[in-house]
Design an enzyme around this catalytic site. Structure first.
Site, PDB file in Angstrom:
ATOM      1  N   LYS A 170       0.857  -1.193   0.000  1.00 37.68           N
ATOM      2  CA  LYS A 170       0.000   0.000   0.000  1.00 37.68           C
ATOM      3  C   LYS A 170       0.885   1.233   0.000  1.00 37.68           C
ATOM      4  O   LYS A 170       2.041   1.178   0.441  1.00 37.68           O
ATOM      5  CB  LYS A 170      -0.883   0.017   1.253  1.00 37.68           C
ATOM      6  CG  LYS A 170      -2.158   0.812   1.090  1.00 37.68           C
ATOM      7  CD  LYS A 170      -3.201   0.041   0.313  1.00 37.68           C
ATOM      8  CE  LYS A 170      -4.488   0.772   0.143  1.00 37.68           C
ATOM      9  NZ  LYS A 170      -5.529  -0.085  -0.435  1.00 37.68           N
TER      10      LYS A 170
ATOM     11  N   GLY B 223     -20.551   6.761   2.334  1.00 36.19           N
ATOM     12  CA  GLY B 223     -19.495   7.047   1.352  1.00 36.19           C
ATOM     13  C   GLY B 223     -20.102   6.911  -0.027  1.00 36.19           C
ATOM     14  O   GLY B 223     -20.677   5.854  -0.362  1.00 36.19           O
TER      15      GLY B 223
ATOM     16  N   GLY C  85     -18.336   7.754  -3.002  1.00 36.01           N
ATOM     17  CA  GLY C  85     -17.242   8.021  -3.927  1.00 36.01           C
ATOM     18  C   GLY C  85     -17.189   6.932  -4.979  1.00 36.01           C
ATOM     19  O   GLY C  85     -18.231   6.433  -5.431  1.00 36.01           O
TER      20      GLY C  85
ATOM     21  N   GLY D 158     -18.625   3.488  -3.142  1.00 35.52           N
ATOM     22  CA  GLY D 158     -20.002   3.652  -2.666  1.00 35.52           C
ATOM     23  C   GLY D 158     -20.950   4.083  -3.780  1.00 35.52           C
ATOM     24  O   GLY D 158     -22.103   3.629  -3.841  1.00 35.52           O
TER      25      GLY D 158
HETATM   26  P1  NAD Z   1     -13.328   7.845  -2.725  1.00 33.27           P
HETATM   27  O1  NAD Z   1     -12.374   8.897  -2.284  1.00 33.27           O
HETATM   28  O2  NAD Z   1     -13.735   7.777  -4.158  1.00 33.27           O
HETATM   29  O3  NAD Z   1     -14.671   7.940  -1.859  1.00 33.27           O
HETATM   30  C1  NAD Z   1     -14.680   8.059  -0.469  1.00 33.27           C
HETATM   31  C2  NAD Z   1     -16.080   8.518  -0.076  1.00 33.27           C
HETATM   32  O4  NAD Z   1     -16.186   8.526   1.346  1.00 33.27           O
HETATM   33  C3  NAD Z   1     -16.405   9.955  -0.530  1.00 33.27           C
HETATM   34  O5  NAD Z   1     -17.758   9.991  -0.935  1.00 33.27           O
HETATM   35  C4  NAD Z   1     -16.213  10.762   0.744  1.00 33.27           C
HETATM   36  O6  NAD Z   1     -16.952  11.976   0.750  1.00 33.27           O
HETATM   37  C5  NAD Z   1     -16.744   9.770   1.751  1.00 33.27           C
HETATM   38  N1  NAD Z   1     -16.377  10.072   3.126  1.00 33.27           N
HETATM   39  C6  NAD Z   1     -15.194  10.514   3.623  1.00 33.27           C
HETATM   40  N2  NAD Z   1     -15.300  10.730   4.948  1.00 33.27           N
HETATM   41  C7  NAD Z   1     -16.569  10.404   5.290  1.00 33.27           C
HETATM   42  C8  NAD Z   1     -17.295  10.425   6.503  1.00 33.27           C
HETATM   43  N3  NAD Z   1     -16.713  10.802   7.634  1.00 33.27           N
HETATM   44  N4  NAD Z   1     -18.595  10.032   6.487  1.00 33.27           N
HETATM   45  C9  NAD Z   1     -19.193   9.638   5.346  1.00 33.27           C
HETATM   46  N5  NAD Z   1     -18.550   9.619   4.168  1.00 33.27           N
HETATM   47  C10 NAD Z   1     -17.263   9.990   4.142  1.00 33.27           C
HETATM   48  O7  NAD Z   1     -12.679   6.455  -2.237  1.00 33.27           O
HETATM   49  P2  NAD Z   1     -13.050   4.980  -2.715  1.00 33.27           P
HETATM   50  O8  NAD Z   1     -12.074   4.556  -3.737  1.00 33.27           O
HETATM   51  O9  NAD Z   1     -14.515   4.914  -3.001  1.00 33.27           O
HETATM   52  O10 NAD Z   1     -12.715   4.143  -1.386  1.00 33.27           O
HETATM   53  C11 NAD Z   1     -13.654   4.018  -0.311  1.00 33.27           C
HETATM   54  C12 NAD Z   1     -13.216   2.879   0.601  1.00 33.27           C
HETATM   55  O11 NAD Z   1     -13.136   1.686  -0.164  1.00 33.27           O
HETATM   56  C13 NAD Z   1     -11.840   3.050   1.247  1.00 33.27           C
HETATM   57  O12 NAD Z   1     -11.840   2.450   2.515  1.00 33.27           O
HETATM   58  C14 NAD Z   1     -10.937   2.273   0.303  1.00 33.27           C
HETATM   59  O13 NAD Z   1      -9.737   1.854   0.936  1.00 33.27           O
HETATM   60  C15 NAD Z   1     -11.842   1.120  -0.020  1.00 33.27           C
HETATM   61  N6  NAD Z   1     -11.488   0.407  -1.241  1.00 33.27           N
HETATM   62  C16 NAD Z   1     -11.431   1.030  -2.443  1.00 33.27           C
HETATM   63  C17 NAD Z   1     -11.142   0.291  -3.583  1.00 33.27           C
HETATM   64  C18 NAD Z   1     -11.168   0.899  -4.960  1.00 33.27           C
HETATM   65  O14 NAD Z   1     -11.146   0.122  -5.931  1.00 33.27           O
HETATM   66  N7  NAD Z   1     -11.273   2.213  -5.101  1.00 33.27           N
HETATM   67  C19 NAD Z   1     -10.856  -1.083  -3.474  1.00 33.27           C
HETATM   68  C20 NAD Z   1     -10.921  -1.692  -2.229  1.00 33.27           C
HETATM   69  C21 NAD Z   1     -11.252  -0.932  -1.118  1.00 33.27           C
END
Ligand code: NAD
Length: 423
Positions: A106, A218, A220, A223
């Site tokens: 990571k 979430g 993003g 989500g």
């Molecule tokens: P992202 O930055 O696209 O989205 C993150 C989302 O969380 C945003 O909507 C943000 O506003 C929201 N957020 C942040 N703080 C918050 C809070 N306190 N309350 C509510 N919402 C909040 O990131 P992502 O890529 O969607 O990743 C989200 C999670 O999934 C992380 O834990 C990441 O490690 C995990 N993840 C992502 C991937 C991937 O393929 N992108 C793969 C495995 C795991």
């Protein structure tokens, strides 16, 4: 009073529980408890106003016994080395649980990407790659996007890497844009993989998903796609939240309209979205989204959001952890005692790394698959992994997270022992 739990201490505690059940030797246990390698570096970046800022970057190669380290890069103001270590450990268990020939790693940079221009982000991304170029590669360590990093950022990093090495090596990084050697089906892969595990869990529990209420924390990359896919499957997404607050509509939110709003919002936020019947949840009450009486709750934001403090108020039948590390060990026990079916993070969100692996395979062959092939293979991997964990949980009478650890740690320990590193 509420000091934030240390994610790496949590990751180590989870491993300790698995090591005790598996009867790992003290040396094997000690080896798997810490990263094999980690790099800390500073990245000077010229800002748009001509000034310079120095950013702190990290890359952790936790374990590469089963293949090159694999894991995303986060840009976040609260990034810490212990968060990166924990996430690298979880990547190690994740690649093992879905049985792909990769290890775990990571990376991260302490920065506030939402307050940086596109040009500043490009200079930071290229600077990060300049520090790392000689330490990574398709056969060593393969980064990918994570929180606040995008396919565009992967494209800049790939370009910087290829410029430095003078070779065409697209497999050095995954989550690239499709026209630049990315894989079809990567953008929604994490959410899609998670939905496949929810589908299998619902079958095991005899739960009907058609029309079932869903909440998502979430909105993003992960989500947002979870919302779209749930909507397409006929589930009813009644609440979502992001860092600006939440939205609640007991009749189901208009997810396509909300997704369009977020897509067009300069910061990709749900802020400013309205629809008839939807109520706005203020930012300070955003945690309420976790506590609604839903069939499926998707934590899809950051770590440590289901804790001892709120675990007792969680009412979902299934908690599908798309985020990494959303549940603390104390909360885990509470959810298990309440009979809530938790699909643990490194199983539930393994779809992203699985399609990243498919992307690498396609890069190596220089031959690209249609989307249907990606989705079919993803479904096979996720379904097989889900049942391996479910069966382990039944057989050992342990909660699903511990079962996932038992499956994954056993595989990594076997590879470590076969290499003769530690017996
Ligand atoms: P992202 O930055 O696209 O989205 C993150 C989302 O969380 C945003 O909507 C943000 O506003 C929201 N957020 C942040 N703080 C918050 C809070 N306190 N309350 C509510 N919402 C909040 O990131 P992502 O890529 O969607 O990743 C989200 C999670 O999934 C992380 O834990 C990441 O490690 C995990 N993840 C992502 C991937 C991937 O393929 N992108 C793969 C495995 C795991």
């Amino acid at each position: 009073m509420s000091s934030k739990p240390n994610p790496f201490a949590i990751a180590q505690q989870q491993l300790d529980d698995a090591a005790a059940i598996l009867g790992l030797s003290p040396a094997m246990h000690a080896f798997l408890r810490v990263p094999m390698r980690e790099y800390h570096f500073s990245i000077p970046v010229q800002m748009d106003d001509g000034s310079y800022q120095v950013f702190q970057g990290f890359r952790v190669q936790y374990n590469d016994a089963r293949g090159p380290a694999k894991g995303g890069i986060r840009f976040h103001p609260d990034e810490t080395i212990d968060t990166v270590r924990a996430l690298a450990a979880w990547m190690t268990w994740k690649t093992a649980v879905v049985d792909i020939p990769l290890g775990g790693g990571k990376g991260g940079v302490i920065c506030s990407p939402k307050n940086m221009s596109r040009e500043e982000l490009e200079r930071l991304s290229r600077g990060y790659m300049r520090r790392l170029a000689h330490l990574i590669g398709p056969e060593k360590d393969v980064p990918a996007p994570d929180v606040n990093t995008t396919p565009e950022i992967m494209a800049w990093m790939l370009d910087e890497y290829e410029t430095i090495t003078g070779r065409h090596l697209p497999g050095v990084i995954t989550g690239k844009p499709v026209p630049l050697f990315g894989s079809l089906g990567r953008s929604d892969a994490t959410a899609r993989g998670g939905i496949y595990t929810v589908r299998e869990a619902a079958k095991m529990l005899g739960i009907e998903l058609e029309g079932a209420p869903v909440a998502i924390q979430g909105f993003g990359n992960v989500g947002g796609w979870a919302g779209i896919l749930c909507h397409q499957m006929g589930m009813k997404v009644i609440a979502v939240s992001d860092e600006t607050g939440g939205l609640y509509n007991p009749h189901g939110l208009n997810i396509p309209a909300l997704a369009k709003h977020v897509q067009q919002h300069p910061k990709r936020w749900i802020e400013g979205y309205t629809e008839p019947g939807a109520e706005r949840i203020p930012k300070e009450e955003g945690g309420k989204v976790l506590e609604l009486p839903v069939t499926v709750l998707f934590p899809a934001a950051l770590e440590n959001v289901i804790t001892q403090e709120n675990a007792d108020r969680i009412q979902a039948k299934i908690v599908a952890e798309l985020a990494n590390g959303p549940t603390t060990p104390e909360a885990d026990r509470v959810l298990y005692e309440k009979g809530i079916y938790v699909i643990p993070d490194f199983l539930c969100n393994a779809g992203g790394v699985t399609v990243s692996y498919f992307e690498q395979v396609q890069n190596a062959y220089n031959f690209y698959w249609p989307a249907e092939e990606v989705v079919k293979r993803l479904d096979e991997r996720m379904t097989t992994a889900f049942h391996a964990v479910h069966e382990m949980a039944q057989r050992r009478k342990v909660h699903n997270r511990l079962a996932a650890y038992l499956v994954a740690v056993q595989r990594v320990a076997e590879a470590v022992a076969l290499r003769g590193w530690v017996k």
